[in-house]
Design a protein around this motif. Structure first.
Motif, mmCIF file in Angstrom:
data_model
loop_
_atom_site.group_PDB
_atom_site.id
_atom_site.type_symbol
_atom_site.label_atom_id
_atom_site.label_comp_id
_atom_site.label_asym_id
_atom_site.label_seq_id
_atom_site.Cartn_x
_atom_site.Cartn_y
_atom_site.Cartn_z
ATOM 1 N N GLN A 150 0.823 -1.204 0.000
ATOM 2 C CA GLN A 150 0.000 0.000 0.000
ATOM 3 C C GLN A 150 0.863 1.262 0.000
ATOM 4 O OE1 GLN A 150 -2.361 -1.244 3.454
ATOM 5 N NE2 GLN A 150 -4.183 -1.141 2.163
ATOM 6 N N GLN A 152 3.713 1.515 -1.540
ATOM 7 C CA GLN A 152 4.160 1.675 -2.920
ATOM 8 C C GLN A 152 3.044 2.252 -3.798
ATOM 9 O OE1 GLN A 152 5.726 -2.023 -4.404
ATOM 10 N NE2 GLN A 152 7.424 -2.076 -2.929
ATOM 11 N N ARG A 153 1.805 1.773 -3.573
ATOM 12 C CA ARG A 153 0.683 2.294 -4.355
ATOM 13 C C ARG A 153 0.471 3.778 -4.061
ATOM 14 N NH1 ARG A 153 -1.587 3.633 -8.590
ATOM 15 N NH2 ARG A 153 -3.783 4.175 -8.415
ATOM 16 N N GLU A 265 -9.118 7.116 -3.721
ATOM 17 C CA GLU A 265 -8.309 5.931 -3.439
ATOM 18 C C GLU A 265 -7.282 6.226 -2.345
ATOM 19 O OE1 GLU A 265 -5.178 2.810 -5.588
ATOM 20 O OE2 GLU A 265 -6.148 4.382 -6.797
#
Length: 692
Positions: A150, A152-153, A265
């Protein structure tokens, strides 16, 4: 001195050397050095962590890249060119990724936590305590506690948001600059003030055109929409203005949808129901629901007056034209509102313009700053080009440079001022900073360096820049932000000046506007550009009587923008599912909109406050109204104790301007006023509540 001009950290910036060809190497070098410094912190043995080698080291690690990148983004704002834009956009992903990675660095986070949880960390007091707490909150809000995938996202998401919002901003600027209108029939300009005609004629001549040239920049567009009797001309300009950001090749529709998806997001990754709650968690409002409730309360209080004002304008137009009462067209609103104001108050705002020559407004503002805040502001000789070491360089011939000293003679800071529109300059008005000074470890104080910019009425060949009253307020507003930066006395730079909660940052700026409505304040600068006479008493009486003309409509406009912003970020799924966001955006704020036929599009596709930055005013546009409550209330102390009371000014410096984010903003306000803010002060000032 660094070889690369963007890395030269001298106080007087050598703008002539800031060639875009140096941007990539400068930013790459600064990023590399910052990363080495962060890696050093992250490798510190856990048993050896101190305040100095963790939190303070992190503060210092990014100073060089912050200053270098600040020069790049500033050039892109005031001197945009294909080369500057290309170099900026080439480095934007790297810069964004670098800053996004900092709070996602697990080993760095462990070192910060190790010190914060140590006995020395728990014993910290004052600014150091605030700095540790705010840094940890920043890290958590940016995803420091997330699992690796998460994190990295989140990093990738931040990089994409930076690119998308930059493109949105470019589309608005490019669409604005792409349109112009040359009028060759002078009869179409009936009703247009002489200054607007002169400016338009000079613009046409400068481009080799015969006639009068109009653009979508505010100083060109606003007089035409307000005074031109030719309805077809107003309609043509209005149609072009509402098309900014909505038409190919500068259509922002797809960008908005993607930006909203990514923000939603991001909020979900960080455990929040929507982006508004993520953004507002550490602002004064605390949550989207509380911000919405604040707006709904104001809307309810203004609703009856708003409906009355809308009906009055429709009836006035019908009476003047001997036609049935009906909703006005959007391109009729400013024109007929001005006609109604003149009829009701015998007041034409253009009559004020000769009393606001910029060459008097600026010195008057500085005199106000001297009386209230004890500041001496002096202009320095400058040159837009290569200068000797003792001469100040600026980025354009119109830019001026000023030094600011306090009552003791101490140099607290300096600033640039750039007030008129250019095609290479983004729209609007803003303040920013280039160097943050303040108290040093050696017990001295380094000066701050800031800037204020606008897009105000330019001078003509034979007269100085004659401003509208609203433009005067804009200068005072941006100067208030500037004072917040220049008077900062916080030893931690990231807590200094305007680095405060966004629903608090507008307090100093909006407070300054109040002096523009007081006779004592106006008499410092409001002098006729040809005779030197002050504003006549009867004109001042008309001006103040008309102050709250259609104030409910003005309030509702601000509420419409703020409510649309919150709706976009609290009910994002509804908007991103739509083929076109415009109908839903309009429906979300229908109760706040002046009824027109045809209905006017919202500003959603040119709403740079909300979509030209990864965060910016997104879910935070309500801050203007929130801070208006604070500024209206805070100004009552000046009214009570004296508009030029140096003691009151010193108290505002002590409790607000000098303190930055070194304490909770609600506490800073209470220290200045001695109590909680009073909403009624704003309602009374706006004419929406009886005078006390």
């Amino acid at each position: 001195m660094a070889d690369n001009p963007f890395l030269d950290r001298r106080f007087h910036i050598r703008w002539s050397r800031l060639d875009p060809q140096h941007i990539e190497s400068a930013i790459s070098e600064a990023l590399d050095r910052a990363q080495v410094a962060i890696d050093r912190i992250a490798a510190t043995p856990l048993g050896e962590v101190t305040y100095e080698n963790t939190f303070l080291a992190l503060e210092h690690a990014t100073e060089e890249i912050n200053e270098a990148w600040g020069k790049v983004t500033h050039l892109q704002s005031v001197a945009d060119s294909p080369a500057v834009r290309a170099a900026h956009n080439a480095m934007l992903p790297r810069v964004t990724s670098f800053f996004a990675r900092i709070p996602l660095n697990l080993e760095l986070w462990r070192r910060l936590g190790a010190f914060a949880n140590s006995s020395n960390g728990r014993a910290l007091q004052g600014v150091a305590r605030r700095f540790v707490d705010e840094t940890q909150a920043d890290f958590r809000q940016a995803g420091a506690d997330l699992p690796e995938a998460q994190r990295q996202r989140l990093e990738a998401l931040q990089a994409e948001l930076a690119e998308l919002t930059q493109k949105y901003s470019e589309n608005v600027l490019d669409a604005t600059n792409a349109w112009q209108l040359v009028v060759t029939d002078e009869s179409r300009l009936k009703g247009l003030p002489e200054h607007a005609r002169t400016t338009a004629r000079e613009k046409a001549a400068a481009k080799g055109e015969t006639g009068w040239l109009f653009t979508l920049h505010q100083p060109s567009q606003e007089p035409l929409m307000t005074y031109a009797e030719d309805e077809s001309l107003r309609r043509e300009v209005w149609s072009a203005a509402v098309g900014v950001g909505a038409e190919s090749p500068y259509d922002n529709t797809a960008l908005i949808t993607r930006i909203l998806r990514l923000r939603a997001e991001k909020a979900a990754l960080l455990g929040k129901p929507h982006f508004a709650d993520l953004v507002l968690e550490r602002r004064m409002a605390k949550s989207g629901a509380r911000a919405e409730a604040f707006l709904a309360d104001l809307q309810q209080r203004a609703a009856t007056a708003f409906q009355r004002e809308c009906r009055e304008l429709e009836e006035f137009r019908a009476q003047q034209t001997r036609q049935p009462v009906r909703p006005l067209a959007p391109w009729e609103l400013a024109f007929w509102a001005e006609r109604l104001r003149q009829a009701r108050y015998a007041f034409d705002e253009e009559a004020l313009r000769p009393y606001f020559p910029m060459n008097r407004v600026i010195p008057g503002l500085f005199e106000l700053a001297r009386r209230v805040f004890g500041l001496e502001i002096t202009v320095r000789p400058s040159i837009a080009g290569v200068a000797a070491d003792d001469t100040v360089e600026v980025w354009h011939p119109e830019v001026k440079f000023y030094d600011v000293h306090d009552r003791t003679g101490r140099h607290v800071g300096s600033f640039y001022a750039d007030w008129h529109p250019r095609e290479s300059k983004r729209g609007g008005a803003w303040m920013n900073y280039l160097i943050t000074g303040g108290p040093t470890a050696a017990g001295q104080r380094a000066p701050h360096l800031g800037l204020i910019c606008g897009n105000l009425t330019p001078p003509t060949a034979d007269r100085p820049a004659l401003l509208t009253h609203r433009e005067v307020e804009t200068i005072f507003h941006e100067f208030g932000h500037l004072l917040h930066h220049l008077l900062g006395e916080v030893e931690i730079k990231s807590l200094n000046g305007v680095n405060v909660a966004w629903d608090f940052v507008e307090l100093p700026s909006q407070l300054m506007e109040n002096w523009c409505w007081e006779r004592e304040g106006l008499d410092l600068f409001a002098r006729h550009d040809q005779t030197g006479a002050p504003i006549p008493d009867d004109l001042f009486a008309k001006m103040t009587a008309a102050r709250n003309f259609r104030s409910a409509c003005a309030t509702m406009r601000q509420l419409s923008l703020a409510r649309m912003d919150l709706a976009l970020h609290m009910r994002t799924a509804d908007f991103v599912a739509a083929a076109d966001i415009e109908p839903l955006a309009r429906a979300a704020i229908a109760e706040c909109l002046v009824p027109t036929e045809p209905p006017a599009p919202t500003v959603v596709k040119r709403f740079t406050h909300v979509f030209a930055d990864p965060v910016g005013y997104a879910a935070g546009y309500y801050s203007y109204k929130w801070a208006e409550v604070l500024d209206a209330d805070a100004f009552t102390r000046f009214q009570r104790e004296g508009l030029f009371n140096a003691g009151t000014g010193a108290a505002f410096i002590e409790h607000v301007l000098s303190r930055g984010n070194s304490a909770d903003p609600a506490e800073l306000f209470r220290r200045f006023m001695g109590r909680e803010p009073d909403l009624n002060a704003l309602l009374r000032r706006s004419g929406l509540a009886p005078a006390a």
